[in-house]
Design a protein around this motif. Structure first.
Motif, short mmCIF file in Angstrom:
data_model
loop_
_atom_site.label_atom_id
_atom_site.label_comp_id
_atom_site.label_asym_id
_atom_site.label_seq_id
_atom_site.Cartn_x
_atom_site.Cartn_y
_atom_site.Cartn_z
N ARG A 46 2.12 38.44 -46.88
CA ARG A 46 2.60 39.04 -48.12
C ARG A 46 3.66 38.14 -48.73
N VAL A 47 3.64 38.03 -50.08
CA VAL A 47 4.58 37.15 -50.78
C VAL A 47 5.21 37.93 -51.94
N VAL A 48 6.51 37.76 -52.11
CA VAL A 48 7.22 38.32 -53.26
C VAL A 48 7.84 37.17 -54.04
N VAL A 49 7.51 37.09 -55.32
CA VAL A 49 8.03 36.04 -56.18
C VAL A 49 8.92 36.67 -57.24
N LYS A 50 10.16 36.21 -57.34
CA LYS A 50 11.07 36.65 -58.39
C LYS A 50 11.42 35.44 -59.24
N ALA A 51 11.27 35.61 -60.55
CA ALA A 51 11.48 34.46 -61.44
C ALA A 51 12.11 34.90 -62.75
N SER A 52 12.96 34.02 -63.28
CA SER A 52 13.59 34.30 -64.58
C SER A 52 12.54 34.26 -65.68
N GLY A 53 12.91 34.84 -66.81
CA GLY A 53 11.96 34.92 -67.92
C GLY A 53 11.45 33.58 -68.38
N SER A 54 12.31 32.57 -68.41
CA SER A 54 11.88 31.24 -68.87
C SER A 54 10.91 30.59 -67.90
N ILE A 55 11.05 30.87 -66.61
CA ILE A 55 10.07 30.37 -65.63
C ILE A 55 8.73 31.06 -65.86
N ILE A 56 8.76 32.36 -66.06
CA ILE A 56 7.53 33.10 -66.33
C ILE A 56 6.85 32.57 -67.59
N LYS A 57 7.64 32.34 -68.62
CA LYS A 57 7.13 31.83 -69.90
C LYS A 57 6.43 30.49 -69.72
N ASN A 58 7.02 29.60 -68.93
CA ASN A 58 6.48 28.25 -68.80
C ASN A 58 5.41 28.12 -67.73
N THR A 59 5.05 29.23 -67.11
CA THR A 59 4.04 29.17 -66.05
C THR A 59 2.79 29.98 -66.41
N LYS A 60 2.93 30.89 -67.34
CA LYS A 60 1.88 31.86 -67.64
C LYS A 60 0.56 31.21 -68.08
N SER A 61 0.62 30.19 -68.94
CA SER A 61 -0.58 29.72 -69.62
C SER A 61 -1.04 28.32 -69.25
N VAL A 62 -0.28 27.63 -68.41
CA VAL A 62 -0.61 26.25 -68.11
C VAL A 62 -1.49 26.16 -66.86
N VAL A 63 -2.41 25.20 -66.86
CA VAL A 63 -3.29 24.98 -65.71
C VAL A 63 -2.51 24.33 -64.58
N VAL A 64 -2.66 24.85 -63.38
CA VAL A 64 -2.03 24.26 -62.20
C VAL A 64 -3.00 23.24 -61.59
N PRO A 65 -2.61 21.97 -61.46
CA PRO A 65 -3.52 20.96 -60.91
C PRO A 65 -3.97 21.30 -59.49
N ASN A 66 -5.13 20.79 -59.13
CA ASN A 66 -5.70 20.97 -57.79
C ASN A 66 -5.96 22.44 -57.44
N THR A 67 -6.32 23.23 -58.46
CA THR A 67 -6.64 24.65 -58.22
C THR A 67 -7.95 25.05 -58.89
N ASN A 68 -8.74 24.08 -59.28
CA ASN A 68 -9.99 24.38 -59.99
C ASN A 68 -9.73 25.15 -61.29
N GLN A 69 -8.76 24.65 -62.04
CA GLN A 69 -8.46 25.13 -63.40
C GLN A 69 -7.88 26.55 -63.44
N MET A 70 -7.22 26.99 -62.39
CA MET A 70 -6.58 28.30 -62.42
C MET A 70 -5.16 28.19 -62.99
N ARG A 71 -4.63 29.34 -63.43
CA ARG A 71 -3.33 29.38 -64.08
C ARG A 71 -2.48 30.49 -63.48
N GLY A 72 -1.16 30.40 -63.72
CA GLY A 72 -0.27 31.51 -63.43
C GLY A 72 0.60 31.33 -62.20
N ILE A 73 1.60 32.21 -62.09
CA ILE A 73 2.56 32.15 -61.00
C ILE A 73 1.91 32.33 -59.64
N PRO A 74 1.06 33.34 -59.42
CA PRO A 74 0.44 33.47 -58.09
C PRO A 74 -0.33 32.23 -57.67
#
Length: 428
Positions: A46-74
């Motif tokens: 189990r994992v709990v992630v807490k992040a400030s609003g600006s981190i959430i903003k800058n992670t929501k829509s961008v592709v994470v490399p080496n994940t087969n084009q998936m996005r988001g904090i999780p």
């Protein structure tokens, strides 16, 4: 320049101009997750992630490399846990093997990853808890991407310097000034600073070329190039945009960042290199021009902050134009007026997170920077009292910093609400 100040300039460049793969906010999450998994000693259940609003903003829509084009904090957190190598820092997920890349999706789908907003007074704030049975690890990063301020394992605290971060210390950055930057750029021993600059030249140019060759995001760089051609003015904007096209949309090539941002690293460097190539300028002068653009951008961000509602491409585009002016043999007055003109024209551009449209904002910022340069060459400029323009470069930069760090706080909050769909019905 005094040796102690000189050494701080060198230190700033070596600490700030470092390679990163992927958008740096998701990568910071992956880094924290990789450190926490290493501390836990096993994969969590189990994992709990807490992040400030600006981190959430800058992670929501961008592709994470080496994940087969998936996005988001999780996804970013899962990548760090499954295949992250924390010793690689901002390239933490660059060495994942094929199986680990496949395992990321399975981890996201089978392991609970709770994401919570964290509002503890820091614009940049990440806290990740990982649990397995009664075992637990906690890693917290504040103010910058690799700045771990809290470490806890199974209830025992190994590091806690959160209170020291309440007032962000930028002792090295306090030595920066426009006159100091100009002195350093023109007189420094290039042997002391050329390594990160040459790496920036190599990596950032490569990702710009990749963006022009392949299909990434909205292909802003290609659109500009195909529509307006290879005029150097347009090509500088197009190449910088192409680098962002690739980076925001899953390209696995690294870049050398500026102010913790790969997009800003691309913006301060690629247009300068494009002009140098067109002008057939090579060697020391290009390195000094890039030193100028990088240091001005770093200086601007002292007041603006690493994350805010103020688009960092604006300050980076103004800095790139200053570097281009230097390539053309311009003096100090032209350089500072180029920066002021550019900031006066484009400081209203908002940052609404990392995503494909960042490339378009980069193109606009570079274009505005070049316009600011051409204005001054033709005897035109903005004066004190013209909006946010102050009495000289230093006052103007202070005004921009206050605008970004204070005036746009509520703007940032509204952007975050819009992006996370938390706006009240009465506001809609």
């Amino acid at each position: 320049m005094e040796k102690t100040i000189y050494d701080k300039y060198v230190c700033i460049l070596k600490e700030e101009l470092i390679p990163a793969m992927g958008c740096t906010e998701p990568i910071a999450l992956a880094y924290a997750a990789a450190k926490g998994r290493e501390l836990l000693g096993r994969l969590p259940e189990r994992v709990v992630v807490k992040a400030s609003g600006s981190i959430i903003k800058n992670t929501k829509s961008v592709v994470v490399p080496n994940t087969n084009q998936m996005r988001g904090i999780p996804v970013a957190v899962a990548a760090g846990i499954v295949g992250g190598k924390p010793e690689l820092e901002l390239q933490v997920i660059s060495k994942m093997n094929t199986q680990e890349i496949e395992d990321v999706r399975n981890f996201v789908e089978t392991i609970p990853i709770e994401v919570e907003a964290l509002d503890d007074g820091f614009v940049f704030d990440i806290l990740i808890e990982q649990h397995w049975g009664e075992l637990k690890s906690v890693i917290r990063i504040v103010n910058s991407h690799l700045n771990i301020v809290y470490i806890e394992k199974n209830g025992k605290v190994y590091l806690d310097c959160v209170s020291d971060m309440r007032e962000e210390k930028q002792d090295n950055f306090s030595v920066l000034s426009m006159e100091g930057i100009w002195d350093f750029v023109n007189h420094c021993d290039l042997k002391d600073v050329e390594e990160p600059i040459k790496l920036q030249m190599e990596l950032n140019w490569a990702i710009a070329m990749e963006g022009m060759r392949q299909q990434y995001g909205a292909n802003i760089g290609k659109v500009l190039n195909e529509t307006y051609g290879n005029d150097i003015h347009n090509l500088a904007c197009a190449l910088a945009a192409a680098g962002s096209d690739a980076r925001m949309n899953g390209c696995e090539l690294p870049v050398v960042v500026n102010s913790g941002s790969g997009n800003q690293g691309i913006t301060v460097s690629v247009p300068v290199m494009a002009y140098a190539e067109a002008m057939n300028i090579h060697g020391k002068k290009v390195i000094r021009a890039l030193l100028l653009s990088n240091l001005i951008a770093l200086y601007e961000k002292v007041g603006i902050g690493r994350l805010s509602a103020y688009c960092g491409a604006v300050s980076a585009g103004a800095s790139a134009a200053a570097g281009i002016a230097y390539l053309n043999g311009e003096g100090y007055d032209t350089v500072i007026h180029t920066v002021v003109n550019a900031l006066a024209a484009s400081s209203g551009i908002i940052c609404d997170g990392a995503k494909a449209s960042c490339a378009a904002k980069i193109a606009i910022a570079v274009y505005t920077g070049l316009m600011g340069y051409e204005m001054y060459k033709k005897g035109q400029q903005f004066y004190a009292g013209d909006g946010i323009v102050g009495d000289g470069i230093e006052e103007t930069l202070k005004n921009v910093g206050d605008l970004a760090s204070k005036g746009m706080l509520e703007t940032n909050n509204e952007i975050i609400k819009m992006m996370t769909k938390e706006r009240k019905k009465s506001d809609e």
